[in-house]
Every structure is written in structure tokens, then in C-alpha cells.
Design an enzyme around this catalytic site. Structure first.
Site, PDB file in Angstrom:
ATOM      1  N   HIS A 149     -32.695  11.247  66.656  1.00  0.00           N
ATOM      2  CA  HIS A 149     -32.606  10.060  67.515  1.00  0.00           C
ATOM      3  C   HIS A 149     -31.282  10.019  68.268  1.00  0.00           C
ATOM      4  O   HIS A 149     -31.244   9.711  69.465  1.00  0.00           O
ATOM      5  CB  HIS A 149     -32.776   8.814  66.654  1.00  0.00           C
ATOM      6  CG  HIS A 149     -32.721   7.532  67.420  1.00  0.00           C
ATOM      7  ND1 HIS A 149     -33.773   7.097  68.192  1.00  0.00           N
ATOM      8  CD2 HIS A 149     -31.748   6.598  67.549  1.00  0.00           C
ATOM      9  CE1 HIS A 149     -33.455   5.947  68.757  1.00  0.00           C
ATOM     10  NE2 HIS A 149     -32.233   5.618  68.391  1.00  0.00           N
ATOM     11  N   ASP A 160     -25.940   0.543  64.112  1.00  0.00           N
ATOM     12  CA  ASP A 160     -26.785   0.492  65.311  1.00  0.00           C
ATOM     13  C   ASP A 160     -25.980  -0.080  66.476  1.00  0.00           C
ATOM     14  O   ASP A 160     -25.564  -1.233  66.436  1.00  0.00           O
ATOM     15  CB  ASP A 160     -27.991  -0.411  64.994  1.00  0.00           C
ATOM     16  CG  ASP A 160     -29.092  -0.314  66.027  1.00  0.00           C
ATOM     17  OD1 ASP A 160     -28.816   0.084  67.165  1.00  0.00           O
ATOM     18  OD2 ASP A 160     -30.246  -0.648  65.684  1.00  0.00           O
TER      19      ASP A 160
END
Lengths: 438, 438
Positions: free
Chosen positions: B346, B252
Site C-alpha cells: 500500500h 495513517d
């Protein structure tokens, strides 16, 4: 590339000072079993050199650290604690920086057979995770790349476990309920439980990953009763070797029994030849969520706080002088004719010599669940202590504290649990097998 | 014994890999100002050698780390981040393992003068704590012996701060309320606030100590509105240099702007010459408590999760191949004639090239507040992103995600805040002085 086994004492070579007065590390540390993936980048010369800095556990580690602070650190992630052994991991393992406590109740209809299957699953899972391997092919990935990070997973049984599994005849007397104490404000929904799991690691994601995996592996057999999060000082965050501090700022754990002491094992672990053979090598954990009333505490001056404890805040030395490990001079009087260490000082009341030799190994986590609606922190200690017999450990000491400890007005016991923790699993065995299958 | 100043780039020499794709460290690290007490045992050859391992921030640190993993660690505690500077600390500082976010509201009657006095107190306190010194003579002692542990304390003002202090005319347009999003389930009691403080450290006790000190220094001027706790990977827990993972197991932060990029400053910090002079060197923080619906997420196979994200879980590489930093091949089709990176993946929707150059520096903490009554974890991301202008950062990206991100069904935004974070204080100045006194 194939990993060679690296075996040695001392699971926390990166900071042996943390075992000073706290639990020493008697288990062995091994890189054996670490998967190839894990070893990429960790098994080179630097990694091995880092691990090789460790001295032997307990007092030796302390002495070595005292001479050579600060200790150079290897990567935190490469620390491995062995799952198999005489005792479960997480008892004499040096305190980790992240912890989770979780209690489960067996589901209606889940008896001895289901409990045995659960302990078999959990044990296999704990062995994999502690070696730094994923939980399964569909592992969540949260701990990928982190290394084992000194993960430990420790299993215990509550009193109610024995009734639910039809094993009341094998329930040890040590699980008799703790007596009530006047400072108790216990929430039953956050107390007790059929099963208890303690998870500790030096990385928050590794600890969380293990918690999730343990919870999912419970399947339909058991459901979460309560769960709490805790923390301790980060490995490497303490420059000098010393006992850790709690959220009151006190050095906490000075009088812990040391693994180097001849009666250490006898005090912490159930010896062979007691009432139930399956208990041999096991221990009892008393778990208390002790809220600290920090606003009240911090309104006291440092001098007043030191009077309450009977020790200096700066270094934990008794008010009668010396260093942290110097015994209290309990009879010494001040210029006012009163004892320097007051009659109700916490250190006096909890001193081993004042408790007929009662001893427990305290291995807590701090907790902080945010600031409550009244603006005060919901914070304190996830107190965990280990002993061969609660009636020779927690109970007599807490009874004395309950009657006259100057620290009591600043503490509130909000949850409580007592669990028997079986001995460690041997290779091919699961935790609790000698109870559940013999 | 007197400390010599040791100045260098890169606040986290012990793990430069953590700045890969995450925030690089552009501030200077100094041992200057560390008290004698703190230096006992840390300023010797070992400590200095450990600090000297650091390379320059950003891309250079990444490159150096990639060649020489694992990095040998010095003691975690000795890391120091400078308080004074062009920008506040805690923005480009490498992510720390422990964090607290806390919002305050000014008390009734507390106006500009009281707010200025508070910012002066808080700034002086933050400078002391970040240097590893106690908060006062009656310091709680919780952080004693721990070292500064890379502590940062960062201050921001919410929209309501300007009305309460009579400074509406100086309120920047960037504080206009965020638009509503369809995934919002915002709790107003845990959102917004007049003042916001972000605390980060590589030791849980150091972070807690700073939170308590900041809260107490608020005195009667401001009271806590909400407070949240977070964590990240421990320094040294990641064997290979790579971007950190979140609690879904995803890498991330891959597309974060890098300090080495020529437009980094322009994207993250307010340049001179905009609407309000006091804003120069400042930034905007968007704070979202994003709950992850982990039970739903973990029911997906790894392959399905990778389809939702558009990247491999193991190493964060695009499904179209390469490594973590390889750009997505957005036009590449699979054997079924559909894009390999799905239209609603995403990574596609949030890709900078899909957002007209909108960019924000994401610097989150994970959070885990235990297991809820329904048995699911109350866990996710304390999302914090930094940008020179929310309308060129968070807002357009979140708008796009809100319309069609395959990840959205697994997320719930439970709290939100938008804060302007003034530039750093110069020596002798306090944070916000150019707003409050000019």
C-alpha cells in the site's frame, strides 16, 4: 528506565468536577504496572506533576475543584484505573468520554467450566488492557501509544447465565425480572443476555480496541447478543466543575449518592452476610436504552422544559431557588397558588426523599446512532444505574416515574437488561471466581 | 470582566503532535468573541498559559512537540477555531476527537434564493457555535458549559446543487463524477447530496449540539439525505507526538502534505485565476465510507500486515528502515532478491513519488456503528481528503490503488461523495456568497 509506583486517590485528577453529583472515584490510581513503552514520554516530571494535581476522591475532589477551576490537565492518556480491588472498576470511576456496552450469550454446550475459563481469560485481558499493555503478541495495535486512558472493563451476569451454567441455586433474588413499565417499547434482541461487559475510556480508539479484544477472547464460548456505543463529555471540556448534561441539555445526576455519604457503600454494593457469600462487594446494574424524542422535547420553550423537570436548565438549580445541590422546596407555592415544582415534575417524583430512601448511582453514557429514516435522531441515554438491590433502587423509582412523570412523554425505553456484577477480583483471582469455583 | 483577544497560531496547543504528518493548523486561534459566560473560569492565568503553549503550525509545532513531550494540557473546552478567514475551518484544523458528516438535499421548490438564505443562516449559526455561544435564545443547552471545544463547521456543495439552483454554468469541472472503482460497493442512499456539512469538535456533546442546530436551521429548505458519526484519538491521549492510528492499528497519514511545504496551498486550495472566480480559496472534499474487514485483517500476523502496508506497525517506519518520515527505499531488495517493500504494498502504490506528484490532504474520522448481524464490526474510516483538484489528488491515487493494492481485499467502499467547498467567509459575508449572489 524503570517505573516507580505512583499511588494516589482519584482516577481523574484532570477533571475532578465531573464527579460532582456523579460518581466519585474511590478506587486507587497507579502508574505501577505501566510498561516501559507506555512510560516513554509520560513518566517525566510533567506527567507526575499532572497526576499529582488530583485531590482525594468524592467530596474532597469536588471541593478542591470548586476552588481552583480550571484544572490544568496532564495528558489524558496517562490515567490508569486499577483492575484488582474490592469492587470492580467502572462503577465509582468518573464517567469516561467513550463507552461500549456489549452482551454475550453462552454458546450451546458451553457450561460452568467453559464460563469459568472465559471469565479467567477476560479478567487477565482486562487487567492487561487497563494497565495500558497490549492484549497479546498479535495485538491489533489500535491502542498503541494512546496510554491506558482511564480504561475500565466491568463484567456482569444476567439471569439466564445461572441456568446455562447449572448454578440456578446460587442465583440471587435481585435478578428476578424487572416489572413491565408503561413506557417500555423493549426490543428483546437488544435486551438481556447471559453476560454483560461495560467498557469505558477517555479515548475512542482505546475503548474500541478493548471491545475488539474482549469479543475475540470470547472465542467459541460466547457470541455477541447486542452491542451499543456511548459517549460523555470529554475530560477537560467542562470549564467549571459541574454535573454533566444529557442530550436534552439537562444537568443529569445531581441527586446521585456521593461516595462521601456514610450510606454510600450500603446503597451501591452488596454487603457481606446476605443470601449468597459470592455476592459480597458486588452490585446490580440496570441498563436501559432510553431514546429521547428530541424533536418533541425541543419544541417546548426553555421555560416549559424547566417546568417538566422542576429545575433550571442553566445550572440545574431547583425552580424554588438556590444552586444545583440545594434541596427542592417541595411545598413552596407560586403566585398562582400551585406548587412551584409541579406535582408531576421529574425532579419531584425522582427525589430521594419522595422514594423512601431508594437510591441508585446513575452512571450513563449518551448515545447517538445517527438520524433515522423519519429525520429524527436515534439518540438518547444508555442509562446505567448501580445499586445493592434493584428493589431498593431502580424499581421503586421507575414505578413512580411510570405513573406520573411529566418527562415520560419525551422518552421511550427501547432495550433493558439487569445484571449482577460480582465484586472485584483480588490479585491472582478472576471476576466471578467465588461464584464459579466455590 | 471583559475578554482580551488572544491571537496565535496553532489551534491545538494541547497536542501539537497530532499535526505530525496530519493536517497542520494554519488558521488563527482566538478567544476574541467568546462570551462572558464561556470565559468564566477559563480566561484566568491557567487558561491563558495553556493556550500560550502552542507553537506555530505545521513543522514548527512538530519540532517543538518532539522536544517537549508530554505537553501539559489546558482545558480541552477552551480551544477556539476562527470561523472567518481565507479558507473554511476544518480543513487544516488539527483532527478533532468527535465528528459528524451530514448531507442534505434541497427541498422541491427550493432554488437559488432559498439556498442563499440557508447558507446565510448556517454561516451565522456556525460563527456563533464555533465561538462557544448558544445557537439562539431557545438553544437546546447541550453544549452549555463545555466551551467551544475546537468546534469547526465546514460547508460544501455537491454536483446536483448547481442544477437545483440554476447555476449549472458555474459548476466547476472538478465536480465531474468520480470514476467507478472495482472495490466500490456504494449505497446511493448514503452517497452524494446537494449540500454537505462536516462538523468536528473535541467534545461529543458539542459536536452533537452543532449537528442538531445545523439540522434545525435547515428548516423547510433542505432535508437530511444521510448522516454519519466518526471519532479520532482524544486530545492528550497520545503520549508521544505522532500521526494518529486507524482501526486497523496502522499509523495513517504519514505522507500528508505539510503546511510548511511550499506547494501545500497550491495542492489543497484552488488558486485565484482558475475557471470560476468564486472558487478562489476553496477546495474539494472526497468523502468515502470505507469499511474495514477487520476479522479478515486481524487473522493476518503482524508481519504479514506489515508486508501488505510496507511499513512497520509499531512506529510507521518503512520496512526499509528509518523512522516514520523516512522515505521508502523502493529499490531495496531483500535476501530473497525481491523488493523489501513489495510491488503491491500500500505504501509503495500510494507514495507521492509514484503518483506524479498527485497529493491530497487526508483528514479522516474512524467510525464504528456497532457489531453487525454477522458478528463483525461495522467499522472503518470516514475517509475525507482535500485537494485543489480531484483529478490531481484522489482520482489518480485511487486508480492506482484499485489496480494493485495489497490492502484492497480488506476494504470495502460503501458510500462516496464529492463536494466543492467554497473559500472561507470574510467578515459580514456568508459561505458561498460569491457563488450565489454574484
Amino acid at each position: 528506565m524503570k517505573a516507580e509506583a505512583l499511588k494516589q486517590q482519584a482516577a481523574r485528577p484532570e477533571n475532578p468536577g465531573r464527579s460532582d453529583g456523579g460518581p466519585g472515584t474511590t478506587g486507587s490510581t497507579a502508574l505501577a504496572g505501566v510498561s516501559r513503552r507506555r512510560l516513554l514520554g509520560t513518566a517525566g516530571a510533567a506527567g507526575a506533576a499532572g497526576l499529582a494535581l488530583g485531590a482525594a476522591g468524592g467530596a474532597a475532589a469536588h471541593a478542591a475543584a470548586a476552588e481552583a477551576a480550571p484544572t490544568a490537565l496532564s495528558t489524558v492518556g496517562s490515567g490508569v484505573v486499577a483492575f484488582h480491588g474490592e469492587h470492580q472498576a467502572g462503577i465509582t470511576t468518573a464517567m469516561q468520554s467513550s463507552g461500549h456496552l456489549v452482551a454475550f450469550d453462552l454458546s450451546p454446550g458451553a457450561g460452568r467450566k467453559a464460563a469459568a475459563a472465559l471469565m479467567r481469560r477476560w479478567s487477565a485481558l482486562a487487567a492487561e488492557l487497563m494497565a495500558g499493555r497490549p492484549a497479546s503478541r498479535e495485538d491489533t495495535g489500535v491502542a498503541l501509544d494512546a496510554g491506558p486512558s482511564s480504561l475500565t472493563v466491568t463484567f456482569g451476569f444476567g439471569r439466564t447465565f445461572f441456568g446455562r451454567t447449572g448454578l440456578t441455586a446460587r442465583r440471587p433474588a435481585g435478578l428476578d425480572p424487572l416489572p413491565p413499565f408503561s413506557a417500555d417499547r423493549l426490543d428483546p434482541r437488544r435486551s438481556d443476555g447471559d453476560l454483560w461487559v461495560q467498557i469505558g475510556a477517555d479515548d475512542g480508539l482505546v475503548a474500541f480496541h478493548a471491545l475488539r479484544a474482549i469479543q475475540k477472547a470470547a472465542g467459541d464460548t460466547a457470541r455477541v447478543r447486542w452491542q451499543m456505543n456511548g459517549f460523555n463529555r470529554a475530560p477537560g471540556a467542562t470549564a467549571r466543575p459541574m454535573t454533566t448534561r444529557n442530550l436534552m441539555g439537562q444537568i443529569d445526576g445531581t441527586n446521585n449518592p456521593k461516595p462521601s455519604e456514610p450510606d454510600f457503600d450500603r446503597r451501591v454494593f452488596v454487603p457481606a452476610g446476605t443470601e449468597h457469600g459470592w455476592l459480597t462487594g458486588g452490585s446490580y446494574a440496570v441498563v436501559r436504552r432510553i431514546r429521547m424524542l428530541l424533536d418533541d422535547w425541543e419544541r417546548l420553550s426553555t421555560a416549559k422544559q424547566e417546568g417538566v423537570i422542576g429545575r433550571r436548565k442553566s445550572d440545574g438549580a431547583p425552580l424554588t431557588g438556590g444552586g444545583e445541590s440545594t434541596p427542592l422546596a417541595l411545598d413552596e407555592l407560586g403566585p398562582d397558588g400551585k406548587p412551584v415544582v409541579a406535582a408531576n415534575a421529574h425532579a419531584r417524583i425522582s427525589a430521594p426523599e419522595q422514594n423512601g430512601g431508594a437510591a441508585m448511582l446513575r452512571r450513563p453514557f449518551s448515545y447517538h446512532d445517527g438520524i433515522g429514516p423519519d429525520g429524527t435522531p436515534d439518540a438518547g441515554l444508555l442509562f446505567i444505574c448501580w445499586q445493592a438491590d434493584p428493589l431498593r433502587g431502580f424499581v421503586p423509582v421507575q414505578r413512580k416515574l411510570d405513573r406520573g412523570d411529566a418527562l415520560s412523554p419525551f422518552l421511550r425505553h427501547e432495550a433493558s437488561g439487569l445484571f449482577v456484577v460480582p465484586g472485584g477480583a483480588r490479585q491472582g483471582e478472576y471476576v466471578g471466581q467465588r461464584l464459579l469455583e466455590s
